[in-house]
Design a protein around this motif. Structure first.
Motif, PDB file in Angstrom:
ATOM      1  N   ALA B  31       0.839  -1.201   0.000  1.00 11.20           N
ATOM      2  CA  ALA B  31       0.000   0.000   0.000  1.00 11.20           C
ATOM      3  C   ALA B  31       0.871   1.247   0.000  1.00 11.20           C
ATOM      4  N   ALA B  32       1.929   1.220   0.799  1.00 12.97           N
ATOM      5  CA  ALA B  32       2.822   2.386   0.865  1.00 12.97           C
ATOM      6  C   ALA B  32       3.528   2.584  -0.466  1.00 12.97           C
ATOM      7  N   SER B  33       4.005   1.480  -1.072  1.00 19.97           N
ATOM      8  CA  SER B  33       4.775   1.639  -2.306  1.00 19.97           C
ATOM      9  C   SER B  33       3.881   2.040  -3.471  1.00 19.97           C
ATOM     10  N   GLU B  34       2.585   1.709  -3.397  1.00 18.74           N
ATOM     11  CA  GLU B  34       1.671   2.135  -4.463  1.00 18.74           C
ATOM     12  C   GLU B  34       0.998   3.469  -4.160  1.00 18.74           C
ATOM     13  N   GLY B  35       1.387   4.087  -3.049  1.00 17.25           N
ATOM     14  CA  GLY B  35       0.864   5.412  -2.726  1.00 17.25           C
ATOM     15  C   GLY B  35      -0.585   5.430  -2.291  1.00 17.25           C
ATOM     16  N   VAL B  36      -1.099   4.309  -1.760  1.00 15.64           N
ATOM     17  CA  VAL B  36      -2.498   4.292  -1.305  1.00 15.64           C
ATOM     18  C   VAL B  36      -2.616   4.147   0.216  1.00 15.64           C
ATOM     19  N   LEU B  37      -1.466   4.226   0.901  1.00 14.28           N
ATOM     20  CA  LEU B  37      -1.521   4.229   2.360  1.00 14.28           C
ATOM     21  C   LEU B  37      -1.576   5.695   2.798  1.00 14.28           C
ATOM     22  N   ASP B  38      -2.801   6.217   2.915  1.00 12.56           N
ATOM     23  CA  ASP B  38      -2.948   7.650   3.196  1.00 12.56           C
ATOM     24  C   ASP B  38      -2.461   8.001   4.596  1.00 12.56           C
TER      25      ASP B  38
END
Lengths: 157, 201
Positions: B31-38
């Motif tokens: 999630a962090a690497s795909e930029g969806v861990l807000d």
């Protein structure tokens, strides 16, 4: 809206079991992680009234179908199949015979049994997920359980 | 006869703790690497209790004391910022280290990027001036109101401090009454006293 962390805490075990039941142990953890990643992306748009468990199973089902197709494409004939190594701890500790018995069922039967008995979804909802009819899903679940009973008579008498 | 749902479900349920921990770690990483861990969060034990630390990609968003109730704080962040929230320690490691250094007297200021989106207008103006109060010093509410450009907005300066979303890091604990008494604090007066004593040592 709940923090997504709570969704993972509440439904993680069910999604993992459903993926194991449909895919077998080797690919289940991949599918479960992909299910939750896809769910996280879509989560802010999920209506407050949605049945979260059914929504997650819908996503897991798509991931499982993708994984099954990918496995078929990868499939090669070998004289002796390599030993499959579980990447998921040792779920066999639960009941190895029943897990392996599940593997003998058809994909349709495994899905019906998993979504009904593991995720607790009604047949009507499962039919929507698998693009089938309520009657067909009920039949697949019943056939699946009957087959489990023949392969695995000990606990099912 | 295979009777109830729980027969199958129960027989298939093994010890999944490890598998679930792996699943969670992998999800947080992807999630962090795909930029969806807000929002990533973790908790961290300190001399003023267990703190909740939360950060967006932009920086530290929230530090919360236990008395604020961490679950409620997270629910609030889900409603006001984004529900894409996961326990993911990595993003907060640096802040945790800096907090340890601060509480052992080895650090007098914080170098982590901050995300001030939870604070708007005059309150934000007040918060941005808190860092001007040096380690070990104190300022009055009147003083901080003046520094923020509205000398008469003493009450508003007080409520800006009371609603500081990033306490400890943004040192609202250094703002005291003009007579020197501590007045209230988001972490409780005891915590405020501890922080000031630590800095005075």
């Amino acid at each position: 809206m709940k923090a997504f962390e709570e969704i993972v805490a509440e439904h993680g075990a069910t999604v993992l079991r459903v993926c194991r039941a449909v895919l077998g142990h080797a690919d289940a953890e991949d599918a479960a992680a992909e299910t939750f990643l896809a769910a996280l992306k879509a989560y802010p748009g999920l209506p407050e009234t949605a049945n979260v468990q059914a929504w997650l199973v819908t996503i897991a089902h798509r991931k499982a179908i993708d994984a099954t197709r990918a496995a078929k494409r990868r499939a090669v004939t070998v004289p002796e199949p390599p030993e499959r190594h579980s990447g998921i701890g040792r779920p066999e500790q639960a009941d190895p015979d029943l897990w392996s018995a599940l593997g003998e069922l058809s994909l349709t039967q495994r899905a019906a049994v998993a979504y009904h008995y593991l995720a607790g979804l009604p047949y009507k909802e499962i039919a929507e997920i698998t693009g089938s009819s309520t009657a067909a899903v009920r039949r697949a679940a019943a056939d699946g359980v009957r087959k489990l009973r023949t392969i695995y008579p000990r606990e099912c008498e | 006869m295979m009777t109830a749902d729980k027969d199958i479900a129960g027989m298939l349920a093994g010890d999944e703790t490890e598998a679930l921990a792996r699943l969670h770690a992998r999800l947080a990483e992807q999630a962090a690497s795909e930029g969806v861990l807000d929002i990533a969060y973790r908790t961290h034990d300190t001399p003023v209790g267990r703190l909740l630390l939360a950060a967006t990609e932009a920086g530290v968003l929230r530090v919360a004391y236990e008395r604020e109730e961490h679950e409620r704080v997270l629910a609030n962040l889900a409603d006001t910022v984004s529900p894409r929230i996961l326990r993911a320690p990595g993003r907060l490691d640096r802040l945790a280290t800096e907090l340890d250094e601060y509480f052992t007297g080895k650090r007098t200021g914080f170098d982590v990027p901050l995300d001030l989106r939870l604070s708007k207008g005059f309150r934000r103006e007040v918060l941005s001036h808190l860092a001007d109060i040096g380690y070990g010093e104190t300022a009055s509410y009147a003083g901080i109101a003046a520094a923020a450009g509205s000398p008469r907005a003493v009450r508003a300066a007080g409520s800006a401090c009371a609603t500081n979303p990033i306490p400890v890091v943004l040192p609202c604990h250094r703002v005291v009454r003009s007579d020197g008494s501590l007045s209230g604090y988001v972490g409780g007066v005891e915590a405020k006293r501890k922080l000031l004593e630590l800095e005075a040592a």
